[in-house]
Structures are given as structure tokens and as C-alpha cells.
Design a protein around this motif. Structure first.
Motif, PDB file in Angstrom:
ATOM      1  N   GLY A 119       0.818  -1.198   0.000  1.00  0.00           N
ATOM      2  CA  GLY A 119       0.000   0.000   0.000  1.00  0.00           C
ATOM      3  C   GLY A 119       0.856   1.254   0.000  1.00  0.00           C
ATOM      4  O   GLY A 119       2.012   1.242   0.436  1.00  0.00           O
ATOM      5  N   ALA A 120       0.285   2.342  -0.498  1.00  0.00           N
ATOM      6  CA  ALA A 120       0.942   3.647  -0.501  1.00  0.00           C
ATOM      7  C   ALA A 120      -0.084   4.693  -0.099  1.00  0.00           C
ATOM      8  O   ALA A 120      -1.280   4.563  -0.404  1.00  0.00           O
ATOM      9  N   LYS A 121       0.384   5.731   0.576  1.00  0.00           N
ATOM     10  CA  LYS A 121      -0.524   6.766   1.061  1.00  0.00           C
ATOM     11  C   LYS A 121       0.176   8.113   1.029  1.00  0.00           C
ATOM     12  O   LYS A 121       1.369   8.215   1.349  1.00  0.00           O
ATOM     13  N   ALA A 122      -0.560   9.159   0.644  1.00  0.00           N
ATOM     14  CA  ALA A 122      -0.054  10.524   0.673  1.00  0.00           C
ATOM     15  C   ALA A 122      -1.078  11.403   1.383  1.00  0.00           C
ATOM     16  O   ALA A 122      -2.286  11.281   1.119  1.00  0.00           O
ATOM     17  N   GLU A 123      -0.583  12.262   2.269  1.00  0.00           N
ATOM     18  CA  GLU A 123      -1.459  13.142   3.025  1.00  0.00           C
ATOM     19  C   GLU A 123      -0.936  14.574   2.947  1.00  0.00           C
ATOM     20  O   GLU A 123       0.272  14.801   3.104  1.00  0.00           O
ATOM     21  N   LEU A 124      -1.837  15.510   2.762  1.00  0.00           N
ATOM     22  CA  LEU A 124      -1.501  16.924   2.796  1.00  0.00           C
ATOM     23  C   LEU A 124      -2.237  17.554   3.975  1.00  0.00           C
ATOM     24  O   LEU A 124      -3.474  17.590   3.998  1.00  0.00           O
ATOM     25  N   ALA A 125      -1.465  18.032   4.949  1.00  0.00           N
ATOM     26  CA  ALA A 125      -2.031  18.666   6.133  1.00  0.00           C
ATOM     27  C   ALA A 125      -1.863  20.180   6.023  1.00  0.00           C
ATOM     28  O   ALA A 125      -0.754  20.669   5.769  1.00  0.00           O
ATOM     29  N   TYR A 126      -2.959  20.904   6.185  1.00  0.00           N
ATOM     30  CA  TYR A 126      -2.920  22.370   6.148  1.00  0.00           C
ATOM     31  C   TYR A 126      -3.792  22.902   7.269  1.00  0.00           C
ATOM     32  O   TYR A 126      -5.015  22.730   7.253  1.00  0.00           O
ATOM     33  N   LYS A 127      -3.144  23.483   8.288  1.00  0.00           N
ATOM     34  CA  LYS A 127      -3.850  23.959   9.482  1.00  0.00           C
ATOM     35  C   LYS A 127      -4.696  22.811  10.030  1.00  0.00           C
ATOM     36  O   LYS A 127      -4.178  21.771  10.358  1.00  0.00           O
ATOM     37  N   GLY A 128      -6.007  22.974  10.108  1.00  0.00           N
ATOM     38  CA  GLY A 128      -6.832  21.908  10.681  1.00  0.00           C
ATOM     39  C   GLY A 128      -7.346  20.906   9.684  1.00  0.00           C
ATOM     40  O   GLY A 128      -8.104  20.004  10.041  1.00  0.00           O
ATOM     41  N   ALA A 129      -6.928  21.020   8.409  1.00  0.00           N
ATOM     42  CA  ALA A 129      -7.443  20.132   7.365  1.00  0.00           C
ATOM     43  C   ALA A 129      -6.413  19.069   7.013  1.00  0.00           C
ATOM     44  O   ALA A 129      -5.205  19.291   7.082  1.00  0.00           O
ATOM     45  N   LEU A 130      -6.904  17.899   6.616  1.00  0.00           N
ATOM     46  CA  LEU A 130      -6.039  16.807   6.167  1.00  0.00           C
ATOM     47  C   LEU A 130      -6.703  16.139   4.969  1.00  0.00           C
ATOM     48  O   LEU A 130      -7.840  15.667   5.052  1.00  0.00           O
ATOM     49  N   PHE A 131      -5.985  16.092   3.846  1.00  0.00           N
ATOM     50  CA  PHE A 131      -6.471  15.445   2.628  1.00  0.00           C
ATOM     51  C   PHE A 131      -5.590  14.225   2.359  1.00  0.00           C
ATOM     52  O   PHE A 131      -4.364  14.328   2.323  1.00  0.00           O
TER      53      PHE A 131
END
Length: 447
Positions: A310-322
């Protein structure tokens, strides 16, 4: 208990000449309200959260307690409602009330601490023809169990040994604390943490022998082999050995599980965090699991092999997470996860998406509100492909989750969580599953 005794003797011979100190507090069911955004599903344990706490300073402080003076008590009340309409139009439904109460002493002569925790789950609502929620025992029966009773020995400042019945968290052997009570194990385990001060590299490690398991809706301990699905007469435990390395934004590790004549599991995971400007962060992760039959093949009666990456990418910006992720299972049989929540990146509220030949894409978005402390929301979608078995079909799952953890004021310690999942199973005749859950936890402050 004989295998545990042998392992204890060997570990004692190797470590007792060294000085003592070390302990880790129990894992909370949910992260604190001010924790950074995270996409780990309830019941899962990523490898970098296994073995011991991330905070080495807290680990060391725990070793300096005085036994009776520093005895701590932990009480949690829980109520949980679950209603599931399944693919075949049958239904599972129950509402339970219960929780846990326990204590842990400080260290006698800076060497030995004692601990015990009792758990209970009692029926408030649960028709006999709607069994299967795992909130209660089979038959919609309530239960009470002494799930933890153990001794913890300090072997040196950074290493501890636990012997007895207790909860533990690793990718394939963990509490899976997503119902009324967690999994606990009859086991011997050594855990340690080295380094990590002032930005230096940190090593966390664990090793142990797990003899029996108490499943999360049970009041009895049974053989690890029986719980995995082997015949009732088979009595085998599980040996484990693993480590995780952290240096700055890099984390990497591996863990191995072996149950004689049952199964061998190898799991590895790596993570790296990249800053994006002043307020954003990109998290990248890779995982791989490999499972094989062992010895006399008592689990399925013949040889088998399975693996998933498996692979995963996350973008965290202030209180948001994509988050976006992908997993692919192959090898000839479905992946197994008998003693834990499944660690795959696309394992969500209902489905694990780990059948042989199945690939799955995950899209997830979460937000922690700045204006209402402790309030967070997330939504996710998993698109699964057809597995290789001719009589199984692709599934898609949607999840919605709302959570409020009260951090201040008279309701501090209260956590409420609403979860909903909708699963569509494709095929000659498509069918749906709906899963609704309401959880309320209360941890009284000041104990």
C-alpha cells in the motif's frame, strides 16, 4: 504457560544484571483534541505507534514513581449503539452500556509495578434475532471480565518486561479498541526505547510471546491458534519481534509474527514528512505485508501465501487533512487479520479491501474546527476492484464521521462520536450495507 516461563527465564538472564527504569502509559482510545490531523482508523495501530510511546521523556518520567504514592486509577464509562443492515437484508443491532476500571501501582524498589483492569458491557437493547454487532457476547448477552492483570518489571532505564494479561498495540496484534471493550492477551513482552533526545535518532523495539487472546466481545481467553481459525484442539501461541527507527521526519520499521504450524506474518512500513511552505505538510507512507502458512499447515489444512502492499499521501494544512491511498492484495488467498484491526491503508469502518486480487483507492478529507475546540469531521470513499474469486465482486464504501472531544469545562473528558458507512457490493445483483454507530466515552478527570 510453559513457553512463557522459558522466555521469561531467558530474558531475565540476559537483562537482570542491568539497571532498571521504564514504563509506558495505556493507549487512549482516541487522540487528544489538540493532536495534529491523522487518518488512522479506529482500531488500527501503525508501526511507528507500536511498542512504546513516541515521547521518550514521558516514558522516563513514568519510571520514577513511588509505588503506593504514585498508584494511578483509570475509569472510563462507555455507551455504544450500532445498527447494521447487511447485504442479505438481515440486521444486526444493539445498544450497550459499560466501560472499564483499573489501577497501576508505581514501582516497588524501582523494579516492579502491578496492574489490573476490569471491563464490562451490558445490554440496554438487543433483539435476539439481530445479533452480531460485537458489542455483546453471542446471543446478545452482557459480560464482565478481568481483562488485565499483570506485573511490569523495569530492566533498565529504557526497557520493561510485562508478564500476565494485558493490552498491547502492534500492527497485527493489538487491542482493536473499536467496540465496548478491547482485545487483551495472555503474554510476555519486552519493550524499549533508545535515543530520541535533542533530535537524536530513536529506536523503539518489542519482542514477546502471546499465548492466549480475549476477543473484544468475550469474557474468556482462548488459544491464539484457535482464535485465528485453527481446529479447537490446536494450542499454539505467537512469537513476535520488531523495531522502528525514527530520525527527524523519517520513520521506518518492521515486525515479524510466527505461530508454529499456523501462520507467519512479516510487516514493514516507512513514513516521511515534507514541509510545504510555512503552514502545510506532506506525509508519504509505504507498507507491505507478507503472510505464509507454517509447519504442518493446521490453519487451512494446506499451504497458502498472501501479500498486500500500500501507498498513502497526506496533505495537512492547518486543521485540514487530505488523504489519498492505494492497496493491492495478491498471492492466492485472502489476507488474514485474526488478532487485531487490519493495518491496511484502505481498511475503513466496514471493509478491509484485502481479498486476493483486490485493489482499492482511498480518498479522504478531514477537518478539525478551530472555532469549536475538539470538534472534527471527516468523509472518505474507497473504490475497490473485483477480487480473483469468481463468486466475489467489487465493493465501494463511503464513510462519514463526526466527533467532539470536550477538552475544558465541566464536561471535560467526554467524547461523542457518530459514524456512518454505506457499502455497495457490485455483481449480477448489486446489494448494499449500511452501518450506523453512536459512541459516547467519558473519562473522569483527576483520577
Amino acid at each position: 504457560m510453559k513457553p512463557i516461563a522459558r522466555v521469561l527465564a531467558a530474558v531475565a538472564a540476559a537483562w537482570l544484571p542491568v539497571g532498571v527504569q521504564a514504563q509506558t502509559p495505556a493507549t487512549a482510545p482516541d487522540a487528544p483534541s489538540d493532536a495534529p490531523p491523522d487518518s488512522t482508523e479506529q482500531g488500527q495501530t501503525p508501526l511507528d505507534a507500536a511498542f512504546v510511546p513516541r515521547d521518550r521523556a514521558a516514558w522516563i518520567r513514568e519510571t520514577r514513581r513511588e509505588a503506593w504514592k504514585d498508584t494511578t486509577f483509570d475509569v472510563q464509562a462507555r455507551t455504544f449503539y450500532l445498527d447494521r443492515d447487511k447485504y442479505d437484508d438481515s440486521q444486526s443491532s444493539a445498544w450497550a452500556l459499560g466501560g472499564s476500571a483499573g489501577f497501576k501501582t508505581g514501582y516497588f524498589r524501582e523494579r516492579l509495578a502491578l496492574a489490573a483492569t476490569g471491563y464490562t458491557s451490558q445490554r440496554l437493547y438487543g433483539p435476539d434475532d439481530k445479533d452480531g454487532t460485537l458489542l455483546l457476547k453471542p446471543g446478545q448477552k452482557g459480560y464482565t471480565v478481568l481483562g488485565e492483570v499483570y506485573g511490569e518489571f523495569l530492566l533498565n532505564q529504557d526497557t520493561r518486561l510485562k508478564l500476565g494479561r494485558f493490552g498491547i498495540d502492534t500492527p497485527y496484534v493489538n487491542r482493536n479498541d473499536a467496540r465496548m471493550t478491547p482485545n487483551t492477551f495472555q503474554a510476555l513482552a519486552v519493550q524499549g526505547v533508545y535515543g530520541g533526545d535533542d533530535g537524536t535518532p530513536q529506536w523503539k523495539f518489542g519482542a514477546g510471546y502471546f499465548d492466549k487472546i480475549k476477543e473484544r466481545n468475550s469474557d474468556t481467553f482462548v488459544s491464539m491458534a484457535k482464535d485465528a481459525g485453527a481446529p479447537a484442539w490446536v494450542d499454539r501461541g505467537v512469537y513476535t519481534l520488531g523495531a522502528n527507527y525514527t530520525q527527524g521526519k523519517l520513520s521506518a520499521g518492521a515486525i515479524y509474527y510466527h505461530s508454529n504450524d499456523i501462520i507467519s506474518i512479516f510487516y514493514t512500513e516507512g513514513k516521511y514528512a515534507l514541509p510545504v511552505g510555512d503552514t502545510a505538510r506532506l506525509n508519504l507512507a509505504l507498507q507491505y505485508s507478507d503472510q505464509d502458512s507454517a509447519g504442518d499447515n493446521l490453519l487451512k489444512g494446506d499451504e497458502f501465501s498472501a501479500h498486500q502492499w500500500g501507498a498513502k499521501a497526506e496533505l495537512a494544512y492547518k486543521g485540514a487533512l487530505f488523504t489519498t491511498g492505494y492497496t493491492r492484495a495478491s498471492g492466492g488467498t485472502n489476507m488474514q487479520n485474526p488478532w487485531s484491526g487490519y493495518p491496511g491503508y484502505t481498511s475503513v469502518q466496514v471493509e478491509d479491501f484485502n481479498r486476493n486480487g483486490e485493489g482499492a483507492w482511498l480518498l479522504r478529507a478531514s477537518y478539525a474546527f478551530q472555532s469549536v475546540k475538539g470538534l472534527s469531521l471527516y468523509a472518505l470513499y474507497v473504490d475497490g476492484s473485483d477480487p480473483d474469486a469468481p463468486n466475489e465482486y467489487a465493493k465501494d464504501e463511503y464513510n462519514l464521521n463526526a466527533q467532539w472531544a470536550v477538552a475544558d469545562g465541566p464536561l471535560k473528558g467526554l467524547m461523542m462520536r457518530l459514524r456512518y458507512a454505506h457499502v455497495t457490493q457490485k455483481g449480477p445483483q448489486s446489494s448494499n450495507l449500511d452501518d450506523l454507530r453512536l459512541l459516547v466515552y467519558y473519562d473522569p478527570p483527576g483520577l
